[in-house]
Design an enzyme around this catalytic site. Structure first.
Site, PDB file in Angstrom:
ATOM      1  N   ASP A  68       0.743  -1.061   0.061  1.00 51.96           N
ATOM      2  CA  ASP A  68       0.021   0.179   0.062  1.00 51.96           C
ATOM      3  C   ASP A  68       0.996   0.983  -0.111  1.00 51.96           C
ATOM      4  OD1 ASP A  68      -1.790   2.212   0.544  1.00 51.96           O
ATOM      5  OD2 ASP A  68      -2.683   1.255   2.124  1.00 51.96           O
ATOM      6  N   VAL A  69       0.782   2.067  -1.114  1.00 56.67           N
ATOM      7  CA  VAL A  69       1.798   2.964  -1.239  1.00 56.67           C
ATOM      8  C   VAL A  69       1.711   4.006  -0.257  1.00 56.67           C
ATOM      9  CG1 VAL A  69       2.455   2.190  -3.919  1.00 56.67           C
ATOM     10  CG2 VAL A  69       0.630   4.050  -3.103  1.00 56.67           C
ATOM     11  N   ASN A  95       3.379   4.632 -10.477  1.00 56.65           N
ATOM     12  CA  ASN A  95       2.219   4.488 -11.274  1.00 56.65           C
ATOM     13  C   ASN A  95       0.975   4.233 -10.435  1.00 56.65           C
ATOM     14  OD1 ASN A  95       0.352   3.590 -13.773  1.00 56.65           O
ATOM     15  ND2 ASN A  95       0.327   1.665 -12.404  1.00 56.65           N
ATOM     16  N   TYR A 164      -8.522  14.008  -7.910  1.00 57.70           N
ATOM     17  CA  TYR A 164      -7.549  13.431  -8.866  1.00 57.70           C
ATOM     18  C   TYR A 164      -6.695  14.594  -9.555  1.00 57.70           C
ATOM     19  CZ  TYR A 164      -6.244  10.370 -12.614  1.00 57.70           C
ATOM     20  OH  TYR A 164      -5.484   9.586 -13.524  1.00 57.70           O
ATOM     21  N   LYS A 168      -2.831  15.201  -9.427  1.00 57.46           N
ATOM     22  CA  LYS A 168      -1.801  15.058 -10.737  1.00 57.46           C
ATOM     23  C   LYS A 168      -1.019  16.433 -10.929  1.00 57.46           C
ATOM     24  CE  LYS A 168      -2.860  10.773 -11.463  1.00 57.46           C
ATOM     25  NZ  LYS A 168      -1.683   9.796 -11.157  1.00 57.46           N
TER      26      LYS A 168
END
Length: 259
Positions: A68-69, A95, A164, A168
């Site tokens: 789990d990053v 990613n 999101y 980003k």
């Protein structure tokens, strides 16, 4: 030139490797002779990716690490395992990510949903980049490459995508800072912004997705393997060269002219 042809085994970490773009990139690197560590939340999907290793490559068996990053201890364990199994790290494809709840207006977005997207897309990318940077700085020969998956939302938003899009856009700043701070240590960092690659995450594009004018419209998609080949090209450049930003998208999608 691929890893097989150089006579050297290059080592990569791919996060979010259990599906979609991460899976496609991992398989492309394996095909080219890279040793690859597959990281993701579900070990069973990582093992499915590993089973796609093309026959006849010199890659060896991929390393599957449940990660789990957004959890610092998971990231530390991932890169410790890479060091123990491969000895060095040449590439991080950063990613792993999530879109969050789709179609939710900003005024209705729960804070927990916002935090989940930020923790995965931004904090997770930072934790992985930091761990990769440390290893690349300390190893001999020194250096390596980090490629961040930015998305075309790093350039322009879609409706109802505030979490999101914000993460980003932040990834673009992360990419630029890593690129600058990595110069003394032969650490190159670039970003790929992807639009409408055909994956489970973009399946809704085919049936219709909300446009800036309020209409629902189907959008064209492209084969995810085209993305994978682009990442591989970026990865296999010598460290003296870098693709700082690349935008790869379905040719006829509404991006140029959006809004």
């Amino acid at each position: 030139m691929n890893a097989e042809l150089t006579g050297e085994t290059k080592t990569a970490v791919v996060t979010g490797a259990g599906s979609g773009i991460g899976r496609s990139v991992a398989v492309e690197l394996l095909r080219a002779g890279w040793s690859v560590a597959l990281a993701g939340r579900r070990i069973e999907t990582l093992e499915e990716t590993a089973a796609l290793t093309p026959e006849g490559t010199s890659s060896g068996t991929p390393l599957c690490v449940r990660t789990d990053v957004s959890e610092p201890q998971d990231v530390a364990a991932l890169f410790s395992s890479v060091r123990e199994n491969f000895g060095r790290l040449d590439l991080l494809f950063n990613n792993a990510g999530t879109f969050g709840p789709g179609g939710v207006p900003v005024e209705e977005l729960p804070y927990d949903a916002w935090r989940h997207v930020v923790d995965t897309n931004l904090n997770g990318a930072f934790l992985c980049a930091q761990a990769a940077f440390r290893q690349m700085k300390e190893q001999d020969p020194q250096g390596g490459r980090i490629i961040n998956n930015g998305s075309i939302s790093a350039q322009v938003p879609r409706p109802h995508s505030i979490a999101y899009t914000a993460t980003k856009h932040a990834l673009t700043g992360l990419t630029k800072s890593l690129s600058l701070d990595g110069r003394p240590y032969r650490i190159a960092c670039g970003q790929i912004d992807i639009g409408n690659a055909a994956t489970d995450m973009t399946e809704r594009m085919r049936s219709g997705i909300l446009q800036a004018n309020g209409e629902l419209m189907p959008e064209p998609v492209m084969d995810v393997s085209d993305v994978a080949r682009t990442v591989r090209h970026m990865a296999e450049l010598p460290l003296e060269a870098n693709v700082q930003f690349a935008t790869v998208l379905a040719t006829n999608m509404p991006f140029i002219g959006r809004g």
